[in-house]
Design an enzyme around this catalytic site. Sequence first.
Site, PDB file in Angstrom:
ATOM      1  N   ARG A 514      42.153  -1.709   1.835  1.00 54.72           N
ATOM      2  CA  ARG A 514      41.540  -2.521   2.909  1.00 54.72           C
ATOM      3  C   ARG A 514      41.092  -3.876   2.372  1.00 54.72           C
ATOM      4  NH1 ARG A 514      38.875   2.634   3.060  1.00 54.72           N
ATOM      5  NH2 ARG A 514      40.061   4.034   4.398  1.00 54.72           N
ATOM      6  N   HIS A 515      41.975  -4.505   1.622  1.00 55.26           N
ATOM      7  CA  HIS A 515      41.698  -5.822   1.031  1.00 55.26           C
ATOM      8  C   HIS A 515      42.696  -6.847   1.567  1.00 55.26           C
ATOM      9  CE1 HIS A 515      39.881  -3.498  -2.625  1.00 55.26           C
ATOM     10  NE2 HIS A 515      39.065  -3.522  -1.593  1.00 55.26           N
TER      11      HIS A 515
END
Length: 576
Positions: A514-515
Amino acid sequence: MTTGYQSNSNENGAHEDIALYSGAIDRAAYVRQKIESGLTLAEANAEADNVISSAINQRYNRNAVRSSYDYIVVGSGSAGSVIARRLIDSGKGTVLLLEAGGSDQVTPVMRPELWYTNPGSTLEWGHVAMPQTHVNGRAVPLTMGKVIGGGSSINVMAWVRGHKTDFDNWAAAADDPKWGYKHVLEIYKRIENWQGKPDPEYRGVGGPVWVETAKDPIPLAHAMVQACDQVGIPAYEDHNGVMNERDAGAAICNVLIRDGRRHSIPSAYLHPVLHDPKLTVLTGAEVHRVTMEGKQVTGVQFFWNGQLHMVSSTCETILSAGALNTPRILMCSGIGDPSKLNPHGILVRHALPGVGENFQDHPILAGINWEYKEGSATPPRNNLAEAMFAYKTDPSLDQPDILPWLFEVPYASEVNSQIYPLPAAGWGIHPGLMHAKSRGRIHLSSNDPRDRLRIESNFLEDPEDIQTFVRAFDICRQVANAPAMDDFRGREITPNLKGDELVNFIRNGVITYRHQTCTCKMGTDEMSVVDNNLKVYGLEGLRIADGSIMPEVTGSNTMAPCVIIGERMSEILISQ
């Protein structure tokens, strides 16, 4: 994401400040609780005055929204909260901070052990990548925070700065040494309130960001760091020190947890200035477009309280909405690649082909799990992921290319959890690709800003990414099978896969750290969207400060680097 973990914590322990701010307790109860926690009567009353004045100020400001502010900041995440605070402290003028989500003062945000419940909840946008061939037709969720604090309010609370090479590469891309490691390290030292062993060369104290090494980690976490050392990955006391200049290393992780609660970036930066009348924070305010007169950006259009509103900015509008929503706002405003805008009938106000391109993330292989050896299981602590290591799978690289984390619960993708059922008590070592070769892009699905984005993540499109995961799988198994793990290692849930079977496991197992980043990159080439001062090329009055401006994603979790982006944006604005 599938885990085998269920929290047994109760619902007690809401933060006293927030309870008073929201009206859940009265002043007398608040003062009594503060005295019981160790404050004097005078100190407790002073804190009560500050909380009450903050609540009154923000309630007043919400009921008296102006038509114009000096600065508009879109997004209250790891960069936006920083910018709002620094502008207020500088006395540069009035600030309107717009956040599409709601309050961060809710149990799943405040309690660290509940972070895993946030993906898929109302605290995030619900973005999902389009089904992709290279992950066996799966549509991978791309969680991004929709709450005060953005990702810093729903993530795993890991404070990982990034490697020296990351920032030096940014500086080269921007042709500006202020983005390089030397300057960035000084910012980190200035903003941190480090609670570990003093290290003046690398760590700072007295700043707003409370950083501590995970307290009292479970024995398994210490064992993994020792196991890394046994297979040739050196152990470090602090992964945010000299380890960020090395080729490999393992450590207990730094976390943003204070007194057992999440210490989000708004906790550090925004909450302390809510009492300032120059600051207005609106939650539930979803920005649709920036407004323009020719090439001058004049403000924003946003949906709030059931109506469309337009507010102007006299100095600057800063988009800090994240790597998915910032390009959405630009494209809905007519700023982007004409070939992407024309099919939706969007008037092209400013051609900028790099908007929405260069999408990067850290894909993670979810599902390398072991059952606990009988009698060795310990309930997870802190953020459920207390140890990590960085490693170069290719000696020719100039920095580590994988960042595996120890998960203190069994964890797998939605497919691999069905093929390899999770045990009741287990753990895993899950590698993330820090510098994947694959690149994606962001598209609109219509001219309606509320419609779902079409996100081509393109995970594993480049064959080199598969090969890196194959090497990562092997090193994670080497660590897990080292002598230091003997007391904890039971049955291996995913046996030593090889060849096509391993490749299929990888395609079924890839999700994301989730970057999401890099969709409005900083640089000097024709695909760059912002310059070294984060000014959008060809426009006046518009800047971008969030993970989207990264030329390349850092070899680390991205919360700390996004704070650096906010601090750099603040330095630039305040110096004008």
